[in-house]
Design an enzyme around this catalytic site. Structure first.
Site, PDB file in Angstrom:
ATOM      1  N   GLY A  46      17.346  -0.303 -25.266  1.00  0.00           N
ATOM      2  CA  GLY A  46      17.001   1.055 -25.718  1.00  0.00           C
ATOM      3  C   GLY A  46      15.930   1.676 -25.014  1.00  0.00           C
ATOM      4  N   GLN A  51      10.046   7.818 -22.363  1.00  0.00           N
ATOM      5  CA  GLN A  51       9.789   6.605 -21.675  1.00  0.00           C
ATOM      6  C   GLN A  51      10.013   7.014 -20.072  1.00  0.00           C
ATOM      7  OE1 GLN A  51      11.620   3.645 -24.393  1.00  0.00           O
ATOM      8  NE2 GLN A  51      10.008   2.433 -23.419  1.00  0.00           N
ATOM      9  N   CYS A  96       8.971  -3.965 -25.189  1.00  0.00           N
ATOM     10  CA  CYS A  96       9.337  -2.581 -24.921  1.00  0.00           C
ATOM     11  C   CYS A  96       9.109  -2.481 -23.549  1.00  0.00           C
ATOM     12  CB  CYS A  96       8.285  -1.797 -25.648  1.00  0.00           C
ATOM     13  SG  CYS A  96       8.378   0.119 -25.305  1.00  0.00           S
ATOM     14  N   LEU A  97       9.956  -1.553 -22.844  1.00  0.00           N
ATOM     15  CA  LEU A  97       9.956  -1.456 -21.455  1.00  0.00           C
ATOM     16  C   LEU A  97       8.639  -0.778 -21.157  1.00  0.00           C
ATOM     17  CD1 LEU A  97      13.582  -0.299 -20.277  1.00  0.00           C
ATOM     18  CD2 LEU A  97      12.490  -2.661 -20.156  1.00  0.00           C
ATOM     19  N   HIS A 138      12.574   1.271 -33.492  1.00  0.00           N
ATOM     20  CA  HIS A 138      11.695   1.169 -32.503  1.00  0.00           C
ATOM     21  C   HIS A 138      11.674   2.303 -31.406  1.00  0.00           C
ATOM     22  CE1 HIS A 138       9.769  -1.341 -29.016  1.00  0.00           C
ATOM     23  NE2 HIS A 138      10.258  -0.103 -28.319  1.00  0.00           N
ATOM     24  N   GLU A 139      12.954   2.658 -31.220  1.00  0.00           N
ATOM     25  CA  GLU A 139      12.966   3.996 -30.463  1.00  0.00           C
ATOM     26  C   GLU A 139      12.748   5.301 -31.302  1.00  0.00           C
ATOM     27  OE1 GLU A 139      13.548   3.360 -27.553  1.00  0.00           O
ATOM     28  OE2 GLU A 139      14.268   1.484 -27.670  1.00  0.00           O
ATOM     29  N   HIS A 142       9.008   5.819 -30.786  1.00  0.00           N
ATOM     30  CA  HIS A 142       8.758   6.427 -29.368  1.00  0.00           C
ATOM     31  C   HIS A 142       8.628   7.835 -29.865  1.00  0.00           C
ATOM     32  CE1 HIS A 142       8.385   3.212 -26.650  1.00  0.00           C
ATOM     33  NE2 HIS A 142       9.202   2.596 -26.976  1.00  0.00           N
TER      34      HIS A 142
HETATM   35 NI    NI Z   1      10.043   0.720 -26.368  1.00  0.00          NI
END
Ligand code: NI
Length: 182
Positions: A46, A51, A96-97, A138-139, A142
């Site tokens: 995701g 991001q 998370c990236l 989660h997304e 963000h």
């Molecule tokens: Ni993330």
């Protein structure tokens, strides 16, 4: 298409509330391609627009690599609203990236209902559970400037502190490009 550097913890755009998208124009379609390219290069499941440095209210999800999601069709989610959260909560480990090498148990609703626009600007609504609900939440976080450390107990956040400082100092190694220290 282009690979974009991934923003990491400490970058201010990750704390901003994303701006709604007014129309799905060529620029947005290009952004979506860039998001997919960047996410796949980093082996993510995701990725939210901020991001890759874009203050836009959208994210993408592709669960194809996850057990039980072999037939998953990549999802583009524009201007989402979570319209129902289950009272049943479940704890699962997340990464998370934008938080390289960090993993933490996060408690979230097991089921949710979401509405959003697809790339044809059609309103979509569905219920999600398990991993899909988890990744959506989660997304979505963000897009409201929240990240994993904001969703864990203070005791766990305290334990993450060293890792967060290392990430902010770029004292980490990633196999994908991240932003330079601001
Ligand atoms: Ni993330």
């Amino acid at each position: 298409m282009s690979l974009m550097p991934v923003t990491v913890y400490g970058d201010s755009i990750l704390r901003e509330t994303a701006k709604p998208i007014l129309s799905v124009d060529d620029e947005i379609i290009q952004n979506i391609h860039d998001l997919f390219e960047t996410m796949r290069n980093a082996n993510g499941i995701g990725l939210a627009a901020n991001q890759v440095g874009l203050n836009k209210k959208m994210f993408i999800i592709d669960l194809k690599g996850v057990d039980g999601y072999d037939d998953f069709k990549p999802l583009v989610v524009i201007n989402p609203e979570i319209i129902e959260y289950s009272d049943e909560l479940i704890i699962m480990e997340e990464g998370c990236l934008s938080l390289p090498d960090l993993r933490a148990d996060v408690e979230r609703s097991e089921f949710i209902k979401i509405k959003y626009l697809d790339t044809d600007e059609e309103l979509q609504e569905f219920e999600a559970e398990s991993w899909l609900a988890r990744v959506i939440l989660h997304e979505y976080d963000h897009l409201i400037g929240k990240m994993i450390p904001d969703r864990v107990e203070p005791r766990i956040k305290q334990k993450l502190k060293g890792d967060l400082i290392r990430i902010m100092k770029r004292d980490i190694e990633t196999d994908y490009q991240i932003t330079e220290r601001g």
